[in-house]
Design a protein around this motif. Structure first.
Motif, mmCIF file in Angstrom:
data_model
loop_
_atom_site.group_PDB
_atom_site.id
_atom_site.type_symbol
_atom_site.label_atom_id
_atom_site.label_comp_id
_atom_site.label_asym_id
_atom_site.label_seq_id
_atom_site.Cartn_x
_atom_site.Cartn_y
_atom_site.Cartn_z
ATOM 1 N N LEU A 8 0.893 -1.154 -0.110
ATOM 2 C CA LEU A 8 0.038 0.168 -0.127
ATOM 3 C C LEU A 8 0.994 1.329 0.076
ATOM 4 N N SER A 9 0.246 2.216 -0.830
ATOM 5 C CA SER A 9 1.415 3.455 -0.801
ATOM 6 C C SER A 9 0.476 4.542 0.127
ATOM 7 N N GLU A 10 0.934 5.598 0.133
ATOM 8 C CA GLU A 10 0.464 6.660 1.090
ATOM 9 C C GLU A 10 -1.034 6.840 0.616
ATOM 10 N N GLY A 11 -1.663 6.359 1.764
ATOM 11 C CA GLY A 11 -3.265 6.533 1.399
ATOM 12 C C GLY A 11 -4.004 5.657 0.451
ATOM 13 N N SER A 12 -3.469 4.964 -0.415
ATOM 14 C CA SER A 12 -4.034 4.319 -1.336
ATOM 15 C C SER A 12 -3.280 3.242 -1.905
ATOM 16 N N PHE A 13 -4.172 2.160 -2.463
ATOM 17 C CA PHE A 13 -3.273 1.164 -3.228
ATOM 18 C C PHE A 13 -3.954 0.972 -4.427
ATOM 19 N N VAL A 14 -3.137 0.396 -5.329
ATOM 20 C CA VAL A 14 -4.109 0.055 -6.820
ATOM 21 C C VAL A 14 -3.587 -1.343 -7.348
ATOM 22 N N VAL A 15 -4.342 -1.853 -7.995
ATOM 23 C CA VAL A 15 -4.272 -3.042 -8.989
ATOM 24 C C VAL A 15 -4.511 -2.541 -10.176
ATOM 25 N N GLN A 16 -3.632 -2.479 -11.036
ATOM 26 C CA GLN A 16 -3.842 -1.753 -12.433
ATOM 27 C C GLN A 16 -4.653 -2.805 -13.524
ATOM 28 N N THR A 17 -5.779 -2.504 -13.839
ATOM 29 C CA THR A 17 -6.674 -3.174 -14.857
ATOM 30 C C THR A 17 -7.128 -2.049 -15.747
ATOM 31 N N LYS A 18 -7.706 -2.579 -16.907
ATOM 32 C CA LYS A 18 -8.565 -1.703 -17.815
ATOM 33 C C LYS A 18 -9.581 -1.170 -17.081
ATOM 34 N N SER A 19 -10.354 -1.979 -16.406
ATOM 35 C CA SER A 19 -11.750 -1.744 -15.521
ATOM 36 C C SER A 19 -11.465 -1.512 -14.191
ATOM 37 N N MET A 20 -11.422 -0.302 -13.549
ATOM 38 C CA MET A 20 -11.323 -0.155 -12.236
ATOM 39 C C MET A 20 -12.703 0.097 -11.295
ATOM 40 N N PHE A 21 -12.713 -0.323 -10.262
ATOM 41 C CA PHE A 21 -13.643 -0.195 -9.076
ATOM 42 C C PHE A 21 -13.112 0.793 -8.084
ATOM 43 N N HIS A 22 -13.639 1.936 -8.043
ATOM 44 C CA HIS A 22 -12.959 3.043 -7.103
ATOM 45 C C HIS A 22 -13.694 2.934 -5.652
ATOM 46 N N TYR A 23 -12.931 2.940 -4.671
ATOM 47 C CA TYR A 23 -13.680 2.924 -3.481
ATOM 48 C C TYR A 23 -12.972 3.734 -2.304
ATOM 49 N N PHE A 24 -13.831 4.738 -1.675
ATOM 50 C CA PHE A 24 -13.280 5.231 -0.265
ATOM 51 C C PHE A 24 -13.564 4.172 0.875
ATOM 52 N N VAL A 71 -10.490 -3.097 11.471
ATOM 53 C CA VAL A 71 -11.854 -3.072 11.329
ATOM 54 C C VAL A 71 -12.249 -1.989 10.304
ATOM 55 N N ILE A 72 -12.754 -2.398 9.314
ATOM 56 C CA ILE A 72 -13.627 -1.328 7.981
ATOM 57 C C ILE A 72 -14.734 -1.032 8.598
ATOM 58 N N LEU A 73 -14.778 0.353 8.738
ATOM 59 C CA LEU A 73 -16.011 1.149 9.419
ATOM 60 C C LEU A 73 -17.068 1.247 8.233
ATOM 61 N N SER A 74 -16.586 1.720 7.309
ATOM 62 C CA SER A 74 -17.373 1.966 6.046
ATOM 63 C C SER A 74 -16.753 1.922 4.725
ATOM 64 N N PHE A 75 -17.375 1.589 3.518
ATOM 65 C CA PHE A 75 -16.604 1.878 2.361
ATOM 66 C C PHE A 75 -18.014 2.294 1.312
ATOM 67 N N ALA A 76 -17.565 3.191 0.451
ATOM 68 C CA ALA A 76 -18.367 3.517 -0.541
ATOM 69 C C ALA A 76 -17.609 3.501 -1.952
ATOM 70 N N ARG A 77 -18.492 3.163 -3.000
ATOM 71 C CA ARG A 77 -17.987 3.054 -4.259
ATOM 72 C C ARG A 77 -18.080 4.472 -4.955
ATOM 73 N N LEU A 78 -17.082 4.781 -5.478
ATOM 74 C CA LEU A 78 -17.100 6.379 -6.065
ATOM 75 C C LEU A 78 -17.239 6.326 -7.567
ATOM 76 N N ALA A 79 -17.270 7.399 -7.970
ATOM 77 C CA ALA A 79 -17.929 7.435 -9.591
ATOM 78 C C ALA A 79 -16.957 6.650 -10.425
ATOM 79 N N ALA A 80 -17.477 5.957 -11.232
ATOM 80 C CA ALA A 80 -16.746 5.065 -12.359
ATOM 81 C C ALA A 80 -15.633 5.667 -13.067
#
Length: 84
Positions: A8-24, A71-80
């Motif tokens: 994980l990098s500062e504040g985020s992590f990424v798995v690179q693919t053509k189609s991504m699902f973005h979450y907070f 413990v994950i408290l919440s997550f929300a999918r962000l705009a595609a």
């Protein structure tokens, strides 16, 4: 089932693919100094569809913070995002 990046990098992590699902994600974790809170932005190759995915995200966060409890408290999918 989602596959997460190993690091994980500062504040985020990424798995690179053509189609991504973005979450907070907001979470809490315990250190030797007590309880802490954090949040991050995550891009995944597949949507979060169940508790197994949530547990994998918690494990990735445990690995990042080198702690035994997250413990994950919440997550929300962000705009595609549109692939480039």
């Amino acid at each position: 089932m989602i596959r997460l990046a190993e690091s994980l990098s500062e504040g985020s992590f990424v798995v690179q693919t053509k189609s991504m699902f973005h979450y907070f994600i907001s979470y809490t974790f315990v250190t030797g100094q007590g309880q802490s809170f954090g949040n991050c932005d995550v891009r995944l190759p597949a949507p979060v569809t169940g508790m197994e995915d949530v547990r994998r995200l918690e494990q990735a966060l445990r690995d990042r913070h080198h702690v035994g409890s997250v413990v994950i408290l919440s997550f929300a999918r962000l705009a595609a995002e549109q692939p480039n």
